[in-house]
Design a protein around this motif. Structure first.
Motif, PDB file in Angstrom:
ATOM      1  N   LYS A  13       0.706  -1.233   0.054  1.00  0.00           N
ATOM      2  CA  LYS A  13      -0.076  -0.075  -0.017  1.00  0.00           C
ATOM      3  C   LYS A  13       0.793   1.434  -0.186  1.00  0.00           C
ATOM      4  O   LYS A  13       0.328   2.245  -0.076  1.00  0.00           O
ATOM      5  N   HIS A  14       2.153   1.252   0.188  1.00  0.00           N
ATOM      6  CA  HIS A  14       3.019   2.255   0.001  1.00  0.00           C
ATOM      7  C   HIS A  14       3.917   2.033  -1.165  1.00  0.00           C
ATOM      8  O   HIS A  14       4.910   1.609  -1.204  1.00  0.00           O
ATOM      9  N   PHE A  15       3.480   2.691  -2.171  1.00  0.00           N
ATOM     10  CA  PHE A  15       3.960   2.697  -3.427  1.00  0.00           C
ATOM     11  C   PHE A  15       5.514   3.222  -3.626  1.00  0.00           C
ATOM     12  O   PHE A  15       6.397   2.783  -4.417  1.00  0.00           O
ATOM     13  N   LYS A  16       5.539   4.509  -2.495  1.00  0.00           N
ATOM     14  CA  LYS A  16       6.804   5.062  -2.467  1.00  0.00           C
ATOM     15  C   LYS A  16       7.771   4.684  -1.484  1.00  0.00           C
ATOM     16  O   LYS A  16       8.650   5.522  -1.349  1.00  0.00           O
ATOM     17  N   THR A  17       7.466   3.735  -0.616  1.00  0.00           N
ATOM     18  CA  THR A  17       8.296   3.288   0.325  1.00  0.00           C
ATOM     19  C   THR A  17       9.938   2.959  -0.060  1.00  0.00           C
ATOM     20  O   THR A  17      10.161   2.573  -1.068  1.00  0.00           O
TER      21      THR A  17
END
Length: 306
Positions: free
Chosen positions: A165-169
């Motif tokens: 759910k965190h595409f930019k992690t």
């Protein structure tokens, strides 16, 4: 039974076992059932929305774009590098290596691990004798860093799913970078230990020793390092690439669902048309057969009259 009547608010007791309220007479289980059913439907829709949002994110993280497909492939490929020989230490009679299958050594990494856990006191004593800085100690450090590198790479792989759910992690990239650093430390430790090997007459492990040992970092390490670095590069690229919103992903899912349902409807319609045509042909064939039979019967009757 509820604690209080939902209509009049009267407190109910254990002996109030009837469905009706003893005060106002309303049927408690069926009270306001339409609103409760609507509330249950809304709650179910919310849960399904959360479920589909999670599925959309996981699917998008894995194969949502060509870059993400390449990323998942190169997240798995480094495992191949850990199956190859990383380093080899050779003596006059035996050889030991950071090698799972013995491609470049007689004593494999698994054999070394078994020997260490079976004779850990001997290993620690021998490492202490060389002040934890000799060839044996550095070889063991190299083995530890190799396994740590593998562990970090595995964690980074599973984080793709866990943090979908965190595409930019950046967490995945961080673990991949730590894996690269651990791999380099493994090679450096082994190389330093191999340079010190000729100075010692024998390198004593647990149940075996190497006489006149020489060592070298093997070709498998360089392949593994390249694969790990490529994994880091693709993770960085994914972090910097644009990502779709939950609304876009849900719209695309609904579009795919509608297209699938339309296709299924068209297939069902086609089958129904084919069935109706087959029935029509069958009826026509029956009618033709009956007509031919009547014609033959009439002809036969005419012949009798003549």
């Amino acid at each position: 039974m509820a604690n209080t009547c939902p209509n009049c608010g009267k407190k109910l007791h254990l002996y109030d076992i009837k469905a009706e309220c003893p005060s106002c007479g309303v049927n408690i289980p069926n009270y306001n059932w339409e609103e409760r059913l609507e509330a249950d439907n809304q709650l179910a829709e919310q849960k399904f929305a959360v479920f589909y949002r999670a599925l959309n994110r996981i699917a998008y993280s894995i194969w949502g774009t060509k870059l993400r497909i390449v990323r998942i492939i190169f997240s798995v490929l480094p495992a191949v590098g850990f199956l190859l020989p990383w380093a080899t230490l050779k003596g006059d009679a035996d050889s030991v290596g950071l090698d799972l299958f013995g491609m470049s050594s007689k004593i494999t990494l698994i054999d070394l691990l078994k020997d260490f856990f079976g004779n850990s006191n001997v290993y620690i004593t021998n490492m202490k004798n060389e002040h934890f800085s000799g060839t044996l100690s550095l070889t063991m450090y190299s083995m530890i860093f190799m396994m740590l590198s593998l562990l970090l790479a595995v964690i980074a792989f599973f984080l793709i799913f866990i943090l979908s759910k965190h595409f930019k992690t950046k967490a995945i990239t961080v673990f991949d970078c730590l894996s690269v650093v651990s791999a380099v430390c493994s090679a450096v430790c082994f190389a330093v230990g191999a340079n010190a090997a000729p100075k010692a007459d024998a390198i004593n492990f647990g149940t075996f020793s190497l006489d006149n040992a020489t060592g070298v970092v093997a070709w498998g390490f360089y392949i593994a390092l390249v694969l790990l670095i490529l994994d880091v590069a693709f993770n960085v690229a994914v972090c910097k690439s644009p990502a779709k919103s939950d609304e876009q992903l849900e719209a695309e899912r609904l579009e795919r669902k509608a297209a699938k349902e339309q296709k299924e409807y068209e297939i069902a319609l086609k089958k129904e048309i084919e069935r109706e045509e087959a029935e029509k042909k069958e009826k026509e064939e029956q009618a033709r057969t009956v007509a031919e039979a009547k014609a033959k019967l009439a002809e036969h009757e005419n012949k009798k009259k003549k």
